[in-house]
Design a protein around this motif. Structure first.
Motif, PDB file in Angstrom:
ATOM      1  N   ASP A  89      31.469  49.812  34.395  1.00  0.00           N
ATOM      2  CA  ASP A  89      31.441  50.929  35.334  1.00  0.00           C
ATOM      3  C   ASP A  89      32.536  50.749  36.361  1.00  0.00           C
ATOM      4  O   ASP A  89      32.354  50.001  37.318  1.00  0.00           O
ATOM      5  CB  ASP A  89      30.062  50.997  36.001  1.00  0.00           C
ATOM      6  CG  ASP A  89      29.906  52.189  36.923  1.00  0.00           C
ATOM      7  OD1 ASP A  89      30.875  52.949  37.111  1.00  0.00           O
ATOM      8  OD2 ASP A  89      28.803  52.360  37.469  1.00  0.00           O
ATOM      9  N   PRO A  90      33.691  51.415  36.110  1.00  0.00           N
ATOM     10  CA  PRO A  90      34.016  52.252  34.967  1.00  0.00           C
ATOM     11  C   PRO A  90      34.435  51.420  33.763  1.00  0.00           C
ATOM     12  O   PRO A  90      34.715  50.224  33.890  1.00  0.00           O
ATOM     13  CB  PRO A  90      35.200  53.078  35.473  1.00  0.00           C
ATOM     14  CG  PRO A  90      35.918  52.160  36.416  1.00  0.00           C
ATOM     15  CD  PRO A  90      34.809  51.371  37.083  1.00  0.00           C
ATOM     16  N   VAL A  91      34.490  52.077  32.616  1.00  0.00           N
ATOM     17  CA  VAL A  91      34.987  51.436  31.399  1.00  0.00           C
ATOM     18  C   VAL A  91      36.467  51.111  31.608  1.00  0.00           C
ATOM     19  O   VAL A  91      37.223  51.935  32.130  1.00  0.00           O
ATOM     20  CB  VAL A  91      34.790  52.355  30.179  1.00  0.00           C
ATOM     21  CG1 VAL A  91      35.521  51.818  28.961  1.00  0.00           C
ATOM     22  CG2 VAL A  91      33.301  52.533  29.894  1.00  0.00           C
ATOM     23  N   GLY A  92      36.871  49.898  31.238  1.00  0.00           N
ATOM     24  CA  GLY A  92      38.266  49.482  31.360  1.00  0.00           C
ATOM     25  C   GLY A  92      38.544  48.792  32.683  1.00  0.00           C
ATOM     26  O   GLY A  92      37.652  48.632  33.526  1.00  0.00           O
ATOM     27  N   PRO A  93      39.790  48.377  32.869  1.00  0.00           N
ATOM     28  CA  PRO A  93      40.161  47.683  34.099  1.00  0.00           C
ATOM     29  C   PRO A  93      39.970  48.566  35.332  1.00  0.00           C
ATOM     30  O   PRO A  93      40.232  49.768  35.301  1.00  0.00           O
ATOM     31  CB  PRO A  93      41.642  47.359  33.894  1.00  0.00           C
ATOM     32  CG  PRO A  93      41.830  47.363  32.412  1.00  0.00           C
ATOM     33  CD  PRO A  93      40.892  48.421  31.903  1.00  0.00           C
ATOM     34  N   SER A  94      39.501  47.934  36.421  1.00  0.00           N
ATOM     35  CA  SER A  94      39.333  48.639  37.691  1.00  0.00           C
ATOM     36  C   SER A  94      39.283  47.608  38.807  1.00  0.00           C
ATOM     37  O   SER A  94      39.341  46.408  38.556  1.00  0.00           O
ATOM     38  CB  SER A  94      38.034  49.456  37.688  1.00  0.00           C
ATOM     39  OG  SER A  94      36.908  48.600  37.804  1.00  0.00           O
ATOM     40  N   MET A  95      39.112  48.104  40.020  1.00  0.00           N
ATOM     41  CA  MET A  95      38.997  47.203  41.170  1.00  0.00           C
ATOM     42  C   MET A  95      37.717  46.380  41.107  1.00  0.00           C
ATOM     43  O   MET A  95      37.601  45.361  41.773  1.00  0.00           O
ATOM     44  CB  MET A  95      39.071  47.982  42.486  1.00  0.00           C
ATOM     45  CG  MET A  95      37.981  49.006  42.665  1.00  0.00           C
ATOM     46  SD  MET A  95      38.392  50.466  41.713  1.00  0.00           S
ATOM     47  CE  MET A  95      37.452  51.703  42.543  1.00  0.00           C
ATOM     48  N   PHE A  96      36.753  46.801  40.273  1.00  0.00           N
ATOM     49  CA  PHE A  96      35.498  46.058  40.116  1.00  0.00           C
ATOM     50  C   PHE A  96      35.563  45.072  38.956  1.00  0.00           C
ATOM     51  O   PHE A  96      34.706  44.208  38.823  1.00  0.00           O
ATOM     52  CB  PHE A  96      34.328  47.015  39.860  1.00  0.00           C
ATOM     53  CG  PHE A  96      34.195  48.097  40.884  1.00  0.00           C
ATOM     54  CD1 PHE A  96      34.146  47.804  42.242  1.00  0.00           C
ATOM     55  CD2 PHE A  96      34.128  49.419  40.501  1.00  0.00           C
ATOM     56  CE1 PHE A  96      34.022  48.804  43.186  1.00  0.00           C
ATOM     57  CE2 PHE A  96      34.001  50.439  41.439  1.00  0.00           C
ATOM     58  CZ  PHE A  96      33.950  50.129  42.784  1.00  0.00           C
ATOM     59  N   ASP A  97      36.549  45.243  38.071  1.00  0.00           N
ATOM     60  CA  ASP A  97      36.629  44.455  36.839  1.00  0.00           C
ATOM     61  C   ASP A  97      38.087  44.451  36.377  1.00  0.00           C
ATOM     62  O   ASP A  97      38.484  45.238  35.524  1.00  0.00           O
ATOM     63  CB  ASP A  97      35.709  45.099  35.787  1.00  0.00           C
ATOM     64  CG  ASP A  97      35.687  44.378  34.464  1.00  0.00           C
ATOM     65  OD1 ASP A  97      36.235  43.263  34.366  1.00  0.00           O
ATOM     66  OD2 ASP A  97      35.125  44.945  33.507  1.00  0.00           O
ATOM     67  N   GLU A  98      38.878  43.579  36.972  1.00  0.00           N
ATOM     68  CA  GLU A  98      40.328  43.554  36.720  1.00  0.00           C
ATOM     69  C   GLU A  98      40.682  43.430  35.234  1.00  0.00           C
ATOM     70  O   GLU A  98      41.657  44.003  34.775  1.00  0.00           O
ATOM     71  CB  GLU A  98      40.987  42.421  37.511  1.00  0.00           C
ATOM     72  CG  GLU A  98      40.959  42.616  39.011  1.00  0.00           C
ATOM     73  CD  GLU A  98      41.817  43.782  39.500  1.00  0.00           C
ATOM     74  OE1 GLU A  98      42.845  44.090  38.878  1.00  0.00           O
ATOM     75  OE2 GLU A  98      41.437  44.389  40.528  1.00  0.00           O
ATOM     76  N   ASP A  99      39.875  42.675  34.476  1.00  0.00           N
ATOM     77  CA  ASP A  99      40.170  42.483  33.055  1.00  0.00           C
ATOM     78  C   ASP A  99      39.599  43.584  32.177  1.00  0.00           C
ATOM     79  O   ASP A  99      39.929  43.670  30.990  1.00  0.00           O
ATOM     80  CB  ASP A  99      39.633  41.126  32.580  1.00  0.00           C
ATOM     81  CG  ASP A  99      40.322  39.964  33.276  1.00  0.00           C
ATOM     82  OD1 ASP A  99      41.528  40.085  33.585  1.00  0.00           O
ATOM     83  OD2 ASP A  99      39.655  38.945  33.523  1.00  0.00           O
ATOM     84  N   GLY A 100      38.707  44.402  32.722  1.00  0.00           N
ATOM     85  CA  GLY A 100      38.136  45.511  31.966  1.00  0.00           C
ATOM     86  C   GLY A 100      37.206  45.090  30.846  1.00  0.00           C
ATOM     87  O   GLY A 100      37.075  45.793  29.847  1.00  0.00           O
ATOM     88  N   VAL A 101      36.517  43.961  31.012  1.00  0.00           N
ATOM     89  CA  VAL A 101      35.639  43.459  29.953  1.00  0.00           C
ATOM     90  C   VAL A 101      34.156  43.699  30.248  1.00  0.00           C
ATOM     91  O   VAL A 101      33.298  43.410  29.418  1.00  0.00           O
ATOM     92  CB  VAL A 101      35.875  41.949  29.697  1.00  0.00           C
ATOM     93  CG1 VAL A 101      37.287  41.719  29.185  1.00  0.00           C
ATOM     94  CG2 VAL A 101      35.617  41.128  30.956  1.00  0.00           C
ATOM     95  N   GLY A 102      33.846  44.202  31.430  1.00  0.00           N
ATOM     96  CA  GLY A 102      32.464  44.466  31.787  1.00  0.00           C
ATOM     97  C   GLY A 102      31.785  43.261  32.415  1.00  0.00           C
ATOM     98  O   GLY A 102      32.361  42.181  32.522  1.00  0.00           O
TER      99      GLY A 102
END
Length: 146
Positions: free
Chosen positions: A48-61
């Protein structure tokens, strides 16, 4: 009772993914981290969201109890309120997708994430996967004072 297969006779109120998704949203609205975490399967995940973001730099969930707890602290826990405004529900197999938006209230501001939000339940009815398809850039552009 109909002899039709489940995919032709969907129980929209009691579908496991619908129930798991509803429990997830209710826990968020109640600000109940423990209930939100308890709703997940042991190997449950959030993208959340799917893919890289400020919450999940690698986009792996975010996976498992520790990953989900950290996700809550980094995202949900920093908000004042989240509103789930879904216009459409699509049920397929052990998943449900909602089309609509999530309105976030944080630090005296509001943003709107328009997208598709999916919930997948396991055989026990626990939340196996929560995936949110929304664009960070578009959501940031919606930011305004409350």
């Amino acid at each position: 009772m109909s002899d039709a297969p489940a995919y032709l006779n969907i129980d929209r109120e009691n579908h496991p993914a619908v129930l798991a998704g509803r429990r997830s949203r209710e826990a968020v609205e109640a600000r109940d981290k423990e209930a939100w975490l308890a709703n997940f399967a042991a190997d449950g995940s959030v993208e959340d969201p799917v893919g890289p973001s400020m919450f999940d730099e690698d986009g792996v969930g975010h996976r498992g109890a520790d990953g989900l707890s950290a996700f809550w602290d980094k995202t949900i826990g920093t908000t004042e309120k989240l509103e789930f405004l879904f216009d459409k529900e699509v049920i397929c197999g052990n998943e449900v997708a909602y089309i609509g938006k999530i309105v976030t209230h944080i630090a005296g501001h509001i943003s709107e994430a328009e997208g598709v939000f999916t919930y997948k339940a396991d055989a026990n009815g626990d939340l196996l996967a929560l995936r949110a398809f929304w664009e960070v850039e578009a959501t940031m552009k919606s930011l305004r004072k409350a």
